[in-house]
Write a protein that holds these residues in place. Structure first.
Motif, PDB file in Angstrom:
ATOM      1  N   ASP A  54       5.198   3.183  45.003  1.00 37.02           N
ATOM      2  CA  ASP A  54       4.489   4.253  45.469  1.00 37.02           C
ATOM      3  C   ASP A  54       4.667   4.301  47.245  1.00 37.02           C
ATOM      4  OD1 ASP A  54       3.303   4.346  43.133  1.00 37.02           O
ATOM      5  OD2 ASP A  54       1.633   3.282  43.362  1.00 37.02           O
ATOM      6  N   ASP A  55       5.052   3.275  47.865  1.00 35.89           N
ATOM      7  CA  ASP A  55       5.341   3.583  49.193  1.00 35.89           C
ATOM      8  C   ASP A  55       6.438   4.476  49.455  1.00 35.89           C
ATOM      9  OD1 ASP A  55       3.240   1.839  49.434  1.00 35.89           O
ATOM     10  OD2 ASP A  55       4.598   0.028  49.776  1.00 35.89           O
ATOM     11  N   LEU A  56       7.349   4.559  48.417  1.00 32.69           N
ATOM     12  CA  LEU A  56       8.560   5.592  48.504  1.00 32.69           C
ATOM     13  C   LEU A  56       8.139   6.911  49.156  1.00 32.69           C
ATOM     14  CD1 LEU A  56      10.522   4.520  45.608  1.00 32.69           C
ATOM     15  CD2 LEU A  56      11.140   3.871  47.973  1.00 32.69           C
ATOM     16  N   SER A  57       7.128   7.498  48.923  1.00 31.50           N
ATOM     17  CA  SER A  57       6.608   8.774  49.300  1.00 31.50           C
ATOM     18  C   SER A  57       6.610   8.997  50.818  1.00 31.50           C
ATOM     19  CB  SER A  57       5.341   9.266  48.584  1.00 31.50           C
ATOM     20  OG  SER A  57       4.245   8.243  48.965  1.00 31.50           O
ATOM     21  N   ASP A  58       6.519   7.753  51.325  1.00 29.66           N
ATOM     22  CA  ASP A  58       6.485   8.019  52.885  1.00 29.66           C
ATOM     23  C   ASP A  58       7.850   7.506  53.610  1.00 29.66           C
ATOM     24  OD1 ASP A  58       3.571   8.273  52.794  1.00 29.66           O
ATOM     25  OD2 ASP A  58       3.329   6.165  52.546  1.00 29.66           O
ATOM     26  N   HIS A  59       9.107   7.672  52.771  1.00 31.10           N
ATOM     27  CA  HIS A  59      10.112   7.314  53.386  1.00 31.10           C
ATOM     28  C   HIS A  59      11.162   8.369  53.165  1.00 31.10           C
ATOM     29  CE1 HIS A  59       9.691   2.989  54.561  1.00 31.10           C
ATOM     30  NE2 HIS A  59       8.681   3.281  53.597  1.00 31.10           N
ATOM     31  N   ARG A  60      12.405   8.244  53.949  1.00 34.22           N
ATOM     32  CA  ARG A  60      13.532   9.358  53.810  1.00 34.22           C
ATOM     33  C   ARG A  60      14.533   8.834  52.709  1.00 34.22           C
ATOM     34  NH1 ARG A  60      13.956  12.331  58.441  1.00 34.22           N
ATOM     35  NH2 ARG A  60      15.969  12.454  58.366  1.00 34.22           N
ATOM     36  N   VAL A  65      24.041  -2.691  54.143  1.00 36.43           N
ATOM     37  CA  VAL A  65      22.993  -2.433  53.469  1.00 36.43           C
ATOM     38  C   VAL A  65      21.915  -3.532  52.850  1.00 36.43           C
ATOM     39  CG1 VAL A  65      23.733  -0.041  52.942  1.00 36.43           C
ATOM     40  CG2 VAL A  65      23.918  -1.721  51.446  1.00 36.43           C
ATOM     41  N   GLU A  66      20.736  -3.153  52.594  1.00 38.66           N
ATOM     42  CA  GLU A  66      20.009  -4.492  51.870  1.00 38.66           C
ATOM     43  C   GLU A  66      19.223  -3.955  50.530  1.00 38.66           C
ATOM     44  OE1 GLU A  66      17.352  -5.861  54.976  1.00 38.66           O
ATOM     45  OE2 GLU A  66      18.896  -6.543  56.126  1.00 38.66           O
ATOM     46  N   ASP A  67      18.750  -4.548  49.760  1.00 35.58           N
ATOM     47  CA  ASP A  67      18.165  -4.327  48.808  1.00 35.58           C
ATOM     48  C   ASP A  67      16.668  -3.933  49.175  1.00 35.58           C
ATOM     49  OD1 ASP A  67      16.730  -3.974  46.522  1.00 35.58           O
ATOM     50  OD2 ASP A  67      17.469  -5.706  45.425  1.00 35.58           O
ATOM     51  N   VAL A  68      16.418  -2.592  49.233  1.00 38.09           N
ATOM     52  CA  VAL A  68      15.073  -2.193  49.503  1.00 38.09           C
ATOM     53  C   VAL A  68      13.904  -2.871  49.041  1.00 38.09           C
ATOM     54  CG1 VAL A  68      13.428   0.256  49.813  1.00 38.09           C
ATOM     55  CG2 VAL A  68      16.019   0.202  49.717  1.00 38.09           C
ATOM     56  N   TYR A 113      17.684   1.178  59.520  1.00 34.64           N
ATOM     57  CA  TYR A 113      16.841   2.106  58.902  1.00 34.64           C
ATOM     58  C   TYR A 113      15.097   1.291  58.790  1.00 34.64           C
ATOM     59  CZ  TYR A 113      13.856   4.827  55.537  1.00 34.64           C
ATOM     60  OH  TYR A 113      12.925   5.702  55.179  1.00 34.64           O
ATOM     61  N   PHE A 114      15.274   0.174  58.274  1.00 36.32           N
ATOM     62  CA  PHE A 114      14.026  -0.685  58.206  1.00 36.32           C
ATOM     63  C   PHE A 114      13.552  -0.787  59.634  1.00 36.32           C
ATOM     64  CE2 PHE A 114      16.153  -2.519  54.386  1.00 36.32           C
ATOM     65  CZ  PHE A 114      15.571  -1.802  53.451  1.00 36.32           C
ATOM     66  N   GLN A 115      14.160  -0.839  60.746  1.00 37.37           N
ATOM     67  CA  GLN A 115      13.635  -1.237  62.001  1.00 37.37           C
ATOM     68  C   GLN A 115      12.756  -0.126  62.283  1.00 37.37           C
ATOM     69  OE1 GLN A 115      17.106  -2.317  64.300  1.00 37.37           O
ATOM     70  NE2 GLN A 115      17.065  -4.370  63.386  1.00 37.37           N
ATOM     71  N   ARG A 116      13.532   1.083  62.197  1.00 41.25           N
ATOM     72  CA  ARG A 116      12.927   2.318  62.556  1.00 41.25           C
ATOM     73  C   ARG A 116      11.640   2.822  61.712  1.00 41.25           C
ATOM     74  NH1 ARG A 116      18.199   4.047  63.129  1.00 41.25           N
ATOM     75  NH2 ARG A 116      17.894   5.561  61.299  1.00 41.25           N
ATOM     76  N   HIS A 117      11.973   2.669  60.245  1.00 41.15           N
ATOM     77  CA  HIS A 117      10.897   3.084  59.518  1.00 41.15           C
ATOM     78  C   HIS A 117       9.992   2.031  58.787  1.00 41.15           C
ATOM     79  CE1 HIS A 117      12.627   7.276  60.137  1.00 41.15           C
ATOM     80  NE2 HIS A 117      13.683   6.763  59.850  1.00 41.15           N
ATOM     81  N   VAL A 176       8.761   1.321  33.173  1.00 42.46           N
ATOM     82  CA  VAL A 176       9.732   2.388  33.759  1.00 42.46           C
ATOM     83  C   VAL A 176       9.265   3.442  34.396  1.00 42.46           C
ATOM     84  CG1 VAL A 176      11.595   3.972  33.238  1.00 42.46           C
ATOM     85  CG2 VAL A 176      11.462   1.838  31.954  1.00 42.46           C
ATOM     86  N   ARG A 177       9.385   3.641  35.650  1.00 47.81           N
ATOM     87  CA  ARG A 177       8.666   4.671  36.482  1.00 47.81           C
ATOM     88  C   ARG A 177       9.976   5.722  36.754  1.00 47.81           C
ATOM     89  NH1 ARG A 177       4.534   2.855  39.779  1.00 47.81           N
ATOM     90  NH2 ARG A 177       4.516   4.924  40.668  1.00 47.81           N
ATOM     91  N   GLN A 178       9.318   7.084  36.459  1.00 49.36           N
ATOM     92  CA  GLN A 178      10.060   8.206  37.151  1.00 49.36           C
ATOM     93  C   GLN A 178       9.507   8.802  38.331  1.00 49.36           C
ATOM     94  OE1 GLN A 178      12.965   9.648  35.790  1.00 49.36           O
ATOM     95  NE2 GLN A 178      13.087   8.584  33.843  1.00 49.36           N
ATOM     96  N   VAL A 179      10.358   8.424  39.252  1.00 49.89           N
ATOM     97  CA  VAL A 179       9.884   8.754  40.859  1.00 49.89           C
ATOM     98  C   VAL A 179      10.581  10.237  41.094  1.00 49.89           C
ATOM     99  CG1 VAL A 179       9.899   7.923  43.088  1.00 49.89           C
ATOM    100  CG2 VAL A 179       9.477   6.240  41.328  1.00 49.89           C
ATOM    101  N   ARG A 180       9.746  10.965  41.514  1.00 51.93           N
ATOM    102  CA  ARG A 180      10.162  12.358  41.905  1.00 51.93           C
ATOM    103  C   ARG A 180       9.521  12.603  43.443  1.00 51.93           C
ATOM    104  NH1 ARG A 180      12.370  15.551  37.979  1.00 51.93           N
ATOM    105  NH2 ARG A 180      12.109  14.962  35.940  1.00 51.93           N
ATOM    106  N   THR A 181      10.582  12.627  44.094  1.00 46.62           N
ATOM    107  CA  THR A 181      10.355  12.785  45.788  1.00 46.62           C
ATOM    108  C   THR A 181      11.320  13.549  46.472  1.00 46.62           C
ATOM    109  OG1 THR A 181      11.493  10.816  46.381  1.00 46.62           O
ATOM    110  CG2 THR A 181       8.900  10.610  45.785  1.00 46.62           C
ATOM    111  N   GLY A 182      10.942  14.211  47.467  1.00 48.37           N
ATOM    112  CA  GLY A 182      11.735  15.031  48.308  1.00 48.37           C
ATOM    113  C   GLY A 182      12.495  14.213  49.108  1.00 48.37           C
ATOM    114  N   GLY A 183      13.777  14.651  49.802  1.00 48.63           N
ATOM    115  CA  GLY A 183      14.458  13.617  50.404  1.00 48.63           C
ATOM    116  C   GLY A 183      15.198  14.271  51.677  1.00 48.63           C
ATOM    117  N   ALA A 184      15.652  13.391  52.464  1.00 49.10           N
ATOM    118  CA  ALA A 184      16.205  13.974  53.899  1.00 49.10           C
ATOM    119  C   ALA A 184      17.602  14.392  53.558  1.00 49.10           C
ATOM    120  CB  ALA A 184      16.322  12.529  54.766  1.00 49.10           C
ATOM    121  N   LEU A 185      18.567  13.990  52.526  1.00 51.09           N
ATOM    122  CA  LEU A 185      19.574  14.518  52.331  1.00 51.09           C
ATOM    123  C   LEU A 185      19.997  14.757  50.854  1.00 51.09           C
ATOM    124  CD1 LEU A 185      22.534  15.099  53.295  1.00 51.09           C
ATOM    125  CD2 LEU A 185      23.111  12.716  53.243  1.00 51.09           C
TER     126      LEU A 185
END
Length: 301
Positions: A182-188, A254-257, A171-175, A210-219
């Motif tokens: 804040d960068d999560l808004s550009d990810h799946r 998997v890896e820690d994002v 995934y990291f290789q492609r995206h 503490v941050r509440q992150v609300r974003t859409g998702g791929a799945l």
């Protein structure tokens, strides 16, 4: 004299129709029964029994008092029986609700030991991530991540785990790899479909905020193992408890994002309805789980 004994003597005389049979029923002397009833009448200042050489019958007041006394004696007997049963061996049907991920991966494997230890108990386990109403839905125990919002419930922390974002190297290789929250808004992103509060992640910034992150998702799917599988296959970033991702992380699948983010640690709790007495089957199950997970720690697997 004991008030309850006086009431019992009087009620037994009425039931048996006389002092002699009442004495046999209670296993005491006839004179003792008579003293108990006389003491009761003296204390109440009323004649409760009509006594003749042939029969004994309640007076009008005595009949009314008998109805109340019998209810009190029945309740007292039920209370004694309740305490006796609460101290007995665990038995009966135990209905539990547990989140799917924890139930499949960690509770199911130890249930056999519990059932072997308590053969008189049967277990019905409902795997669901939704909030359940213990009393109205007939559950004896619920096992959930995070302390329950309902403060009236009894709670026992079983263990703790961590949550973090994970994704595959492919995934990291492609995206690319996000560097900050804040960068999560550009990810799946991959979400639990039945998560309370919707598609929101509770993330801790390096500052401790503490941050509440609300974003859409791929799945979106209502199963953590499916989310992990999707993350391993490169479909996106999943936010999962340690007991799911630990082995995949160790194996490099998997890896820690964002490694710079502090991990969110959360308790896993057993909750059960309040009451003056906890049923033996419930107490045994909660104690069993506490012992079974006592040595588990954050990120356990």
């Amino acid at each position: 004299m004991d008030r309850l004994t006086e009431m019992e003597a009087f009620a037994t005389v009425v039931d048996q129709g006389g002092f002699t049979d009442a004495a046999k029923k209670m296993g005491i002397s006839k004179s003792a029964v008579s003293k108990h009833v006389s003491s009761l009448e003296a204390r109440l200042g009323a004649r409760l029994l009509n006594r003749t050489t042939r029969r004994v019958s309640p007076t009008e007041i005595g009949l009314a008092y008998y109805d109340c006394a019998r209810r009190v004696l029945t309740s007292a007997g039920e209370a004694d029986a309740l305490v006796t049963s609460m101290q007995g061996a665990p038995s009966g049907a135990l209905r539990i609700s547990v989140t799917k991920d924890f139930g499949v991966n960690h509770l199911s494997p130890v249930l056999g030991r519990f059932l072997a230890e308590y053969p008189a108990v049967t277990v019905s386990m409902d795997l669901t991530n939704r909030h359940v109403e213990l009393v109205s839905e007939g559950f004896d125990v619920a096992v959930r991540m995070g302390a329950p919002a309902d403060g009236s419930l009894l709670t026992q922390e079983l263990t703790r785990t961590t949550r973090r974002m994970v994704a595959s190297p492919s995934y990291f290789q492609r995206h690319g790899r996000p560097q900050k929250i804040d960068d999560l808004s550009d990810h799946r992103l991959l979400h639990y479909s039945d998560q309370i509060g919707g598609h929101a992640w509770r993330l801790i910034a390096p500052s401790g905020e503490v941050r509440q992150v609300r974003t859409g998702g791929a799945l979106s799917v209502n199963d953590g193992q499916s989310l992990l599988n999707a993350a391993i296959s490169g479909l996106g970033i999943a936010y999962l408890p340690g007991f799911l991702y630990a082995k995949a992380l160790q194996d490099g699948m998997v890896e820690d994002v964002i490694p710079a983010l502090p991990m969110d640690e959360v308790g896993i709790f057993a909750t059960y309805p309040p009451g003056r007495f906890t049923q033996p089957k419930v107490r045994a199950f909660v104690d069993f789980l506490t012992e079974a997970f006592a040595e588990k720690g954050p990120g356990f697997h």
